[in-house]
Design a protein around this motif. Structure first.
Motif, mmCIF file in Angstrom:
data_model
loop_
_atom_site.group_PDB
_atom_site.id
_atom_site.type_symbol
_atom_site.label_atom_id
_atom_site.label_comp_id
_atom_site.label_asym_id
_atom_site.label_seq_id
_atom_site.Cartn_x
_atom_site.Cartn_y
_atom_site.Cartn_z
ATOM 1 N N GLY A 189 -8.956 1.806 -4.920
ATOM 2 C CA GLY A 189 -8.698 0.569 -5.654
ATOM 3 C C GLY A 189 -7.713 -0.363 -4.985
ATOM 4 O O GLY A 189 -7.614 -1.536 -5.363
ATOM 5 N N LEU A 190 -6.974 0.137 -3.978
ATOM 6 C CA LEU A 190 -5.951 -0.691 -3.340
ATOM 7 C C LEU A 190 -6.518 -1.670 -2.316
ATOM 8 O O LEU A 190 -5.830 -2.610 -1.917
ATOM 9 N N ASP A 191 -7.742 -1.462 -1.887
ATOM 10 C CA ASP A 191 -8.353 -2.359 -0.896
ATOM 11 C C ASP A 191 -8.934 -3.569 -1.623
ATOM 12 O O ASP A 191 -10.132 -3.640 -1.888
ATOM 13 N N MET A 192 -8.065 -4.531 -1.947
ATOM 14 C CA MET A 192 -8.554 -5.673 -2.721
ATOM 15 C C MET A 192 -7.911 -6.993 -2.315
ATOM 16 O O MET A 192 -7.995 -7.975 -3.041
ATOM 17 N N SER A 193 -7.293 -7.047 -1.132
ATOM 18 C CA SER A 193 -6.674 -8.306 -0.719
ATOM 19 C C SER A 193 -7.674 -9.185 0.022
ATOM 20 O O SER A 193 -8.615 -8.694 0.653
ATOM 21 N N GLU A 194 -7.456 -10.507 -0.051
ATOM 22 C CA GLU A 194 -8.268 -11.484 0.684
ATOM 23 C C GLU A 194 -9.764 -11.306 0.455
ATOM 24 O O GLU A 194 -10.576 -11.312 1.380
ATOM 25 N N GLY A 195 -10.148 -11.129 -0.809
ATOM 26 C CA GLY A 195 -11.566 -11.050 -1.139
ATOM 27 C C GLY A 195 -12.192 -9.682 -1.008
ATOM 28 O O GLY A 195 -13.406 -9.532 -1.178
ATOM 29 N N ARG A 196 -11.380 -8.632 -0.723
ATOM 30 C CA ARG A 196 -11.923 -7.292 -0.539
ATOM 31 C C ARG A 196 -11.887 -6.494 -1.839
ATOM 32 O O ARG A 196 -11.621 -5.297 -1.833
ATOM 33 N N ALA A 197 -12.164 -7.137 -2.945
ATOM 34 C CA ALA A 197 -12.024 -6.501 -4.254
ATOM 35 C C ALA A 197 -12.934 -5.292 -4.398
ATOM 36 O O ALA A 197 -14.050 -5.267 -3.901
ATOM 37 N N LEU A 246 -5.716 4.158 -11.540
ATOM 38 C CA LEU A 246 -4.459 4.883 -11.694
ATOM 39 C C LEU A 246 -4.485 5.769 -12.934
ATOM 40 O O LEU A 246 -4.122 6.945 -12.879
ATOM 41 N N ASN A 247 -4.936 5.213 -14.033
ATOM 42 C CA ASN A 247 -4.927 5.953 -15.298
ATOM 43 C C ASN A 247 -6.005 7.023 -15.361
ATOM 44 O O ASN A 247 -5.940 7.921 -16.211
#
Length: 260
Positions: A172-180, A235-236
């Motif tokens: 889930g952490l790979d979400m910067s600059e449009g990499r959602a 995370l949850n």
């Protein structure tokens, strides 16, 4: 910062990580499956990247999370339950699961986590035979930890171990600059695409009250949709609650939310 370079830095300083990465990235079947994953995800569904770049980012993020948790004395489930014999084997579980977690997309997006766990079985056996000079019984235990972690990346599948929880969160952490990680149609203007494009960077750092702080920096608060719909459920859905805090920073750099 969460990026593909994290894995390079780990490989440069850790010979065991370097050996695992070399074997995984040198495997022809792994390369073909990740290529086909992007054929289905990007070319046929019009989604964002689910191929080798994403695999490297998740593997690197998993190493960072593992390191910060270990520094604070967190016990890894595989060691506690006797399926792994030390930190290198924990690294092996995390690296293989992270790198292979999306290969099921090579078949179809639907149920890709379960399909991926099945597809990865023979690959993991082949890699472990080279990387882990242990009796077959022990290699099977490690293999099953890897497959469990791959399966657990599904949003509705609770992670049973700290290791699987790390892979789930790293995904889930790979979400910067449009990499959602919440798939969105490329070129389509809607809440999914707007939120994805407004997450500028994600960082992982040690915390004071908790072992890990994840900082999400946004250029517009539309990006909060990704945090709410992807990051927090990841995370949850694992066993890292109380160990990880998510801090969200707005366009002006101010802290707007502290979660977890």
């Amino acid at each position: 910062m969460v990026s593909r370079e994290i894995l390079d830095r780990w490989a440069a300083k850790d010979p065991f990580v370097a050996a695992v990465v070399k074997e995984v990235e040198g495997d022809e079947e792994v390369r073909a499956l990740l290529e086909m994953s992007n054929v289905n995800a990007v070319k046929r569904l019009g989604y964002n990247d689910h191929g080798p770049v994403h695999a490297r980012i998740v593997a690197g993020a998993a190493m960072e999370l593992m390191s910060l948790l270990a520094q604070r004395g967190v016990r890894f489930t595989s060691i506690e339950h006797g399926t792994a014999r030390g930190l290198d084997e924990v690294k092996l579980i995390l690296l293989l699961a992270s790198y292979l977690h999306d290969v099921g997309n090579a078949v179809h997006r639907e149920m890709h986590e379960a399909v991926g766990a099945v597809l990865a079985k023979d690959i993991v056996d082949r890699l472990l035979a080279k990387l882990l000079p242990r009796p077959l019984h022990h290699r099977v235990l490690i293999r099953q930890e890897v497959l469990s972690a791959i399966f657990s990346t599904a949003m509705n599948a609770p992670a049973l171990t700290i290791e699987a929880s790390i892979v789930k969160l790293a995904d889930g952490l790979d979400m910067s600059e449009g990499r959602a990680r919440l798939p969105y149609k490329l070129g389509k203007v809607d809440m999914h695409s707007l939120s994805a494009l407004n997450v500028k960077r994600v960082t992982i750092s040690p915390g004071e009250e908790v072992p890990v702080v994840v900082c999400v920096h946004m250029s517009d608060m539309a990006g909060f949709f990704q945090v709410e719909q992807v990051l927090l459920p990841k995370l949850n859905g694992g066993r890292l609650r109380g160990m990880v805090r998510v801090e969200v920073y707005g366009p002006s750099g101010n802290l707007v939310a502290s979660l977890g």
